[in-house]
Design a protein around this motif. Structure first.
Motif, PDB file in Angstrom:
ATOM      1  N   LEU A 188     -10.113  20.993 -60.722  1.00 30.64           N
ATOM      2  CA  LEU A 188      -8.876  21.720 -60.718  1.00 30.64           C
ATOM      3  C   LEU A 188      -7.847  21.380 -61.969  1.00 30.64           C
ATOM      4  O   LEU A 188      -6.854  21.900 -62.048  1.00 30.64           O
ATOM      5  N   ALA A 189      -8.410  20.545 -62.798  1.00 32.14           N
ATOM      6  CA  ALA A 189      -7.784  20.073 -63.812  1.00 32.14           C
ATOM      7  C   ALA A 189      -7.267  21.131 -64.874  1.00 32.14           C
ATOM      8  O   ALA A 189      -8.076  21.819 -65.067  1.00 32.14           O
ATOM      9  N   GLY A 190      -5.880  21.328 -65.124  1.00 28.78           N
ATOM     10  CA  GLY A 190      -5.758  22.300 -66.106  1.00 28.78           C
ATOM     11  C   GLY A 190      -5.306  23.838 -65.479  1.00 28.78           C
ATOM     12  O   GLY A 190      -4.793  24.577 -66.179  1.00 28.78           O
ATOM     13  N   LEU A 191      -5.685  23.566 -64.155  1.00 25.22           N
ATOM     14  CA  LEU A 191      -5.462  25.291 -63.553  1.00 25.22           C
ATOM     15  C   LEU A 191      -4.067  25.236 -63.170  1.00 25.22           C
ATOM     16  O   LEU A 191      -3.392  24.337 -62.993  1.00 25.22           O
ATOM     17  N   PRO A 192      -3.140  26.522 -63.418  1.00 28.80           N
ATOM     18  CA  PRO A 192      -1.902  26.693 -63.005  1.00 28.80           C
ATOM     19  C   PRO A 192      -1.715  26.299 -61.388  1.00 28.80           C
ATOM     20  O   PRO A 192      -2.536  26.945 -60.362  1.00 28.80           O
ATOM     21  N   VAL A 193      -0.746  25.786 -60.949  1.00 28.41           N
ATOM     22  CA  VAL A 193      -0.434  25.519 -59.614  1.00 28.41           C
ATOM     23  C   VAL A 193       0.911  25.672 -59.457  1.00 28.41           C
ATOM     24  O   VAL A 193       1.995  25.478 -60.487  1.00 28.41           O
ATOM     25  N   PRO A 194       1.397  26.401 -58.414  1.00 27.70           N
ATOM     26  CA  PRO A 194       2.718  26.595 -57.851  1.00 27.70           C
ATOM     27  C   PRO A 194       3.645  25.346 -57.740  1.00 27.70           C
ATOM     28  O   PRO A 194       3.465  24.194 -57.504  1.00 27.70           O
ATOM     29  N   ARG A 195       5.125  25.661 -57.971  1.00 25.45           N
ATOM     30  CA  ARG A 195       6.077  24.610 -57.868  1.00 25.45           C
ATOM     31  C   ARG A 195       6.796  24.981 -56.523  1.00 25.45           C
ATOM     32  O   ARG A 195       7.438  25.801 -56.613  1.00 25.45           O
ATOM     33  N   TRP A 196       6.570  23.927 -55.496  1.00 24.84           N
ATOM     34  CA  TRP A 196       7.307  24.313 -54.321  1.00 24.84           C
ATOM     35  C   TRP A 196       8.611  23.674 -54.382  1.00 24.84           C
ATOM     36  O   TRP A 196       8.842  22.528 -54.789  1.00 24.84           O
ATOM     37  N   PRO A 197       9.397  24.274 -53.716  1.00 22.98           N
ATOM     38  CA  PRO A 197      10.856  23.666 -53.721  1.00 22.98           C
ATOM     39  C   PRO A 197      11.045  22.648 -53.295  1.00 22.98           C
ATOM     40  O   PRO A 197      12.125  21.687 -53.771  1.00 22.98           O
ATOM     41  N   GLU A 198      10.422  22.137 -52.046  1.00 27.45           N
ATOM     42  CA  GLU A 198      10.759  20.911 -51.550  1.00 27.45           C
ATOM     43  C   GLU A 198       9.719  19.857 -51.877  1.00 27.45           C
ATOM     44  O   GLU A 198       9.526  18.716 -51.047  1.00 27.45           O
ATOM     45  N   ALA A 199       8.840  19.938 -52.843  1.00 32.51           N
ATOM     46  CA  ALA A 199       7.622  19.001 -53.064  1.00 32.51           C
ATOM     47  C   ALA A 199       8.441  17.727 -53.289  1.00 32.51           C
ATOM     48  O   ALA A 199       9.251  17.690 -54.159  1.00 32.51           O
ATOM     49  N   ALA A 200       7.844  16.597 -53.022  1.00 32.49           N
ATOM     50  CA  ALA A 200       8.134  15.382 -53.205  1.00 32.49           C
ATOM     51  C   ALA A 200       7.924  15.232 -54.691  1.00 32.49           C
ATOM     52  O   ALA A 200       8.593  14.314 -55.302  1.00 32.49           O
ATOM     53  N   ILE A 201       6.621  15.574 -55.247  1.00 26.99           N
ATOM     54  CA  ILE A 201       6.506  15.545 -56.578  1.00 26.99           C
ATOM     55  C   ILE A 201       6.423  17.015 -57.269  1.00 26.99           C
ATOM     56  O   ILE A 201       5.418  17.709 -56.739  1.00 26.99           O
ATOM     57  N   ALA A 202       7.276  17.372 -58.053  1.00 30.98           N
ATOM     58  CA  ALA A 202       7.239  18.490 -58.838  1.00 30.98           C
ATOM     59  C   ALA A 202       6.172  18.847 -59.668  1.00 30.98           C
ATOM     60  O   ALA A 202       5.583  17.756 -60.214  1.00 30.98           O
TER      61      ALA A 202
END
Length: 287
Positions: A188-202
């Motif tokens: 999965l390295a380099g693949l675009p992942v979404p930014r969840w609003p409440e994620a502990a790590i953005a």
């Protein structure tokens, strides 16, 4: 020294966030001169400078930075106490549960049924949200929330673990990795992942506001996303799910305000614990 007043904190937080007395006064709906005098009185009472002023702007001192952080927390606590008190005094009592659509690992019917069967149970209102579940509990808009650990930040909340399950990758059906039977995190390295609003790590990817938006972006190949195995049990056209053998598992937790003394909340937590125990743990396969 007298205790700080919420009005003083509200004035200071506005100035500290705007770093401009004129903009802060407009935001508060008051004139600038009384706002400036109020901040100077606050500094005099505290015995420390909070702002370094210039003719055009202001800058926080170290003491001001501390008061900004503490003041925000204090104002949030006062607002939460006000909401909870008003809701507790309503003629018709009830509970508010915040959750993400499909984010209950299939336990919600059993939880609600078990709670409803208890003596003294009250109606439960469901509020569906991706981005504000934990915040709603912290600020008093909700009594409880279904969250995921360690993905969600549980700061300021008590919680009960309900179900642990592995995560799988959701990706477009025509994505090259969809041809594989299983994946690893290295794939999965380099693949675009979404930014969840409440994620502990953005994450650096596009922000996600709701589940339908996420699925559409996956179908279009704009993002891939690790989701729970139970979420993958609900197929969506154009989306493929593949095991990620070394992805850390996620735990569904029921969260509520830290140190809560609400008997109604405690009864709901008991019902959730019982429902999760009767369902049994979701197996987590080792990589």
């Amino acid at each position: 020294m007298d205790d700080l007043e919420t009005r003083e904190l509200r004035y200071f937080v506005a100035v500290a966030e705007e770093l401009h007395f004129g903009r802060a006064a407009d935001r508060l709906g008051i004139a600038q001169p009384p706002l400036s005098r109020a901040i100077r009185r606050l500094e005099h009472r505290l015995g420390v400078p909070l702002l370094e002023r210039t003719s055009r702007s202001a800058r926080l001192t170290p003491a001001g930075e501390v008061l900004l952080s503490e003041g925000r927390a204090a104002l949030a606590a006062v607002a939460a106490a006000t909401r909870r008190t008003r809701r507790a005094g309503r003629p018709a009592p009830g509970l508010v549960l915040a959750l993400k659509a499909g984010g209950d690992s299939g336990l919600l019917p059993a939880i609600l049924g078990g709670y409803a069967a208890q003596p003294g149970s009250v109606p439960v209102e469901l509020i569906f949200s991706i981005g504000e579940r934990a915040a709603m509990v912290r600020d008093g808009r909700a009594d409880l929330a279904l969250l995921h650990h360690p993905q969600n930040d549980l700061t300021g909340l008590d919680s009960e673990p309900l179900h642990t399950e592995r995560r799988v990758l959701a990706l477009a059906g025509n994505h090259p990795l969809a041809a594989r039977d299983s994946l690893t995190l290295a794939d999965l390295a380099g693949l675009p992942v979404p930014r969840w609003p409440e994620a502990a790590i953005a994450a650096p990817g596009p922000p996600i506001a709701e589940v339908g938006e996420l699925l559409q972006l996956i179908v279009l190949g704009r993002v891939v996303s690790l989701v729970t195995e139970s979420a993958a049990a609900r197929p969506h056209p154009g989306v493929a799910y593949r095991p990620v053998l070394d992805a850390p598992p996620t735990t569904l937790v029921l969260a509520w305000p830290a140190n809560s003394r609400s008997r109604t909340v405690a009864a709901f937590v008991t019902a959730a614990r019982t429902a999760a125990g009767e369902a049994g743990p979701v197996p987590v396969r080792e990589p």
